[in-house]
Design a protein around this motif. Structure first.
Motif, PDB file in Angstrom:
ATOM      1  N   ASP A  45       0.845  -1.187   0.000  1.00  0.00           N
ATOM      2  CA  ASP A  45       0.000   0.000   0.000  1.00  0.00           C
ATOM      3  C   ASP A  45       0.883   1.240   0.000  1.00  0.00           C
ATOM      4  O   ASP A  45       1.832   1.344   0.797  1.00  0.00           O
ATOM      5  N   LEU A  46       0.593   2.149  -0.888  1.00  0.00           N
ATOM      6  CA  LEU A  46       1.436   3.327  -1.038  1.00  0.00           C
ATOM      7  C   LEU A  46       1.348   4.251   0.176  1.00  0.00           C
ATOM      8  O   LEU A  46       2.360   4.783   0.638  1.00  0.00           O
ATOM      9  N   ARG A  47       0.122   4.431   0.694  1.00  0.00           N
ATOM     10  CA  ARG A  47      -0.057   5.351   1.817  1.00  0.00           C
ATOM     11  C   ARG A  47      -0.593   4.592   3.027  1.00  0.00           C
ATOM     12  O   ARG A  47      -1.713   4.071   3.010  1.00  0.00           O
ATOM     13  N   MET A  48       0.212   4.528   4.076  1.00  0.00           N
ATOM     14  CA  MET A  48      -0.187   3.887   5.326  1.00  0.00           C
ATOM     15  C   MET A  48       0.151   4.815   6.477  1.00  0.00           C
ATOM     16  O   MET A  48       1.030   5.677   6.373  1.00  0.00           O
ATOM     17  N   ASP A  49      -0.547   4.644   7.600  1.00  0.00           N
ATOM     18  CA  ASP A  49      -0.207   5.418   8.794  1.00  0.00           C
ATOM     19  C   ASP A  49       1.186   5.027   9.262  1.00  0.00           C
ATOM     20  O   ASP A  49       1.578   3.851   9.209  1.00  0.00           O
ATOM     21  N   GLY A  50       1.947   5.999   9.698  1.00  0.00           N
ATOM     22  CA  GLY A  50       3.306   5.709  10.153  1.00  0.00           C
ATOM     23  C   GLY A  50       4.252   5.632   8.966  1.00  0.00           C
ATOM     24  O   GLY A  50       4.409   6.589   8.207  1.00  0.00           O
ATOM     25  N   MET A  51       4.844   4.479   8.774  1.00  0.00           N
ATOM     26  CA  MET A  51       5.809   4.272   7.693  1.00  0.00           C
ATOM     27  C   MET A  51       5.067   4.097   6.376  1.00  0.00           C
ATOM     28  O   MET A  51       4.253   3.189   6.220  1.00  0.00           O
ATOM     29  N   SER A  52       5.346   4.955   5.410  1.00  0.00           N
ATOM     30  CA  SER A  52       4.639   4.892   4.131  1.00  0.00           C
ATOM     31  C   SER A  52       5.169   3.755   3.275  1.00  0.00           C
ATOM     32  O   SER A  52       6.247   3.201   3.530  1.00  0.00           O
TER      33      SER A  52
END
Length: 227
Positions: A65-72
């Motif tokens: 997933d390209l955009r995640m909470d925390g570490m992208s």
């Protein structure tokens, strides 16, 4: 990109697919799709969890997933690149993330897919990534084996091998070595003896094969060559 998934041999073990997404619903739906497609999925709710648990040395595909909470996803991908993993990545992006997704592909990702993904398109991307990863793993294994053989040569044999790899004759190699180390002169017959030992240890038969091996290993073939 074609919509039909690439063919996979039924005789091979199922390819591993790592699903890295902080959306539990997405992870569950992808697991069901991949299991039905004959893959072996593993799920992770965050980038750090994936990097800590996954075996990055084994071939496979990463659905990231390209955009995640925390570490992208991009940060995870960069960490994977630094570790020189053989895993290949397919990014999953939301609407409006085109620029980031394209940038990721330019940095070495196999593909990017916008959510929600067409199932056949996703399976095709996974198959492509898994095949590329397997090829790279085999190439890395071969390089490791070649490097082990190379390291089995004595320093003198390695010096001779580098020269012979450039196409020099035994006489020319002897002259080059003598110029490089005047206190240890060597005659052409000794070079011939080293040649036989080198070919035996490296399991090759010609100087052309030696040149290819030296090139594959990224060794400076002409390090001792004189002008």
């Amino acid at each position: 990109m074609t919509d039909a998934p690439l063919a996979r041999s039924e005789e091979t073990e199922p390819a591993t697919v790592h699903i890295v997404d902080d959306d539990e619903g997405v992870r569950h739906s992808l697991v069901a799709l991949l299991l039905a497609g004959g893959y072996r999925p593993h799920t992770y709710g965050s980038g750090p969890e994936f990097l800590a648990r996954a075996d990055l040395a084994q071939p496979g595909c990463v659905l990231l997933d390209l955009r995640m909470d925390g570490m992208s996803g991009l940060q995870v991908f960069e960490d994977m690149r630094k570790r020189q993993t053989v895993l290949k990545t397919v990014f999953l992006s939301a609407h409006g993330e085109l620029a980031s997704a394209v940038a990721a592909v330019k940095q070495g990702a196999v593909d990017w897919l916008e959510k929600p993904c067409n199932e056949q398109t996703l399976l095709s991307a996974v198959a492509k990534a898994a095949a590329l990863s397997q090829t790279e793993a085999q190439r890395a294994q071969r390089r490791h084996q070649l490097l082990e053989r190379w390291n089995g040569l004595s320093p003198r044999q390695q010096a001779v091998a580098r020269l012979l790899a450039t196409g020099l004759s035994s006489k020319e190699a002897a002259r080059a070595l003598a110029q490089q180390d005047p206190e240890r002169p060597i005659d052409p017959r000794t070079v011939d003896t080293h040649r036989l030992a080198i070919f035996l240890k490296l399991d090759i038969r010609t100087s052309h094969e030696l040149g290819m091996l030296v090139e594959d290993l990224g060794l400076p073939a002409d390090v001792f060559r004189t002008q």
